[in-house]
Design a protein around this motif. Sequence first.
Motif, PDB file in Angstrom:
ATOM      1  N   ILE A  35       0.828  -1.231   0.016  1.00  0.00           N
ATOM      2  CA  ILE A  35      -0.056  -0.056  -0.086  1.00  0.00           C
ATOM      3  C   ILE A  35       0.694   1.148   0.035  1.00  0.00           C
ATOM      4  CG2 ILE A  35      -1.606   1.594   1.334  1.00  0.00           C
ATOM      5  CD1 ILE A  35      -2.923  -1.407   2.263  1.00  0.00           C
ATOM      6  N   GLU A  36       1.955   1.376   0.663  1.00  0.00           N
ATOM      7  CA  GLU A  36       2.928   2.464   0.602  1.00  0.00           C
ATOM      8  C   GLU A  36       3.504   2.550  -0.533  1.00  0.00           C
ATOM      9  OE1 GLU A  36       6.687   4.332   3.439  1.00  0.00           O
ATOM     10  OE2 GLU A  36       5.902   2.186   3.828  1.00  0.00           O
ATOM     11  N   TYR A  37       3.939   1.517  -1.128  1.00  0.00           N
ATOM     12  CA  TYR A  37       4.686   1.481  -2.551  1.00  0.00           C
ATOM     13  C   TYR A  37       3.566   1.915  -3.549  1.00  0.00           C
ATOM     14  CZ  TYR A  37       5.923  -0.096  -6.889  1.00  0.00           C
ATOM     15  OH  TYR A  37       6.386  -0.063  -8.365  1.00  0.00           O
ATOM     16  N   LEU A  38       2.495   1.877  -3.538  1.00  0.00           N
ATOM     17  CA  LEU A  38       1.280   2.164  -4.388  1.00  0.00           C
ATOM     18  C   LEU A  38       1.001   3.722  -4.285  1.00  0.00           C
ATOM     19  CD1 LEU A  38      -1.292  -0.640  -4.237  1.00  0.00           C
ATOM     20  CD2 LEU A  38       0.505  -0.267  -6.354  1.00  0.00           C
ATOM     21  N   LEU A  39       1.102   4.207  -2.998  1.00  0.00           N
ATOM     22  CA  LEU A  39       0.668   5.406  -2.791  1.00  0.00           C
ATOM     23  C   LEU A  39       1.958   6.517  -3.049  1.00  0.00           C
ATOM     24  CD1 LEU A  39      -1.127   5.129   0.693  1.00  0.00           C
ATOM     25  CD2 LEU A  39      -2.128   6.070  -1.561  1.00  0.00           C
ATOM     26  N   ARG A  40       3.169   5.902  -2.830  1.00  0.00           N
ATOM     27  CA  ARG A  40       4.438   6.752  -3.141  1.00  0.00           C
ATOM     28  C   ARG A  40       4.247   6.906  -4.854  1.00  0.00           C
ATOM     29  NH1 ARG A  40       7.686   3.460  -1.217  1.00  0.00           N
ATOM     30  NH2 ARG A  40       7.834   4.176   0.774  1.00  0.00           N
ATOM     31  N   GLU A  41       3.990   5.805  -5.500  1.00  0.00           N
ATOM     32  CA  GLU A  41       4.040   5.787  -7.127  1.00  0.00           C
ATOM     33  C   GLU A  41       2.863   6.658  -7.404  1.00  0.00           C
ATOM     34  OE1 GLU A  41       6.376   4.379  -9.258  1.00  0.00           O
ATOM     35  OE2 GLU A  41       7.204   4.223  -7.307  1.00  0.00           O
ATOM     36  N   ALA A  42       1.794   6.560  -6.884  1.00  0.00           N
ATOM     37  CA  ALA A  42       0.762   7.504  -7.095  1.00  0.00           C
ATOM     38  C   ALA A  42       0.987   9.132  -6.904  1.00  0.00           C
ATOM     39  CB  ALA A  42      -0.649   7.253  -6.658  1.00  0.00           C
TER      40      ALA A  42
END
Length: 70
Positions: free
Chosen positions: A34-41
Motif C-alpha cells: 500500500i505504501e509503495y502504491l501510494l508513493r508511486e501515485a
Amino acid sequence: MAPKKPFLLRLDPQLYDVLARWAADEFRSVNGHIEYLLREAARRAGRWPKGGTGSSPAGRTAPNAADGDG
C-alpha cells in the motif's frame, strides 16, 4: 530514516484480498505494498519531492523499471 507514522486504514474486504494477493506476487507485505502504491501515485501526480526520502526499500525497484515499461 525517520520513523513511520502509524494510522488506521479501513478497507473493503474484497479490496484487501486483492491487495494481499498483489503484495504476495511482489514479495511485499500488504502494508508495504500500500505504501509503495501510494508513493508511486504521488510521483506520477508530481506531488512527490524530487530526491525525497522514502524511495524503494534497499534492493527493491519498481517492476519492469529496467525495461522502461513500469
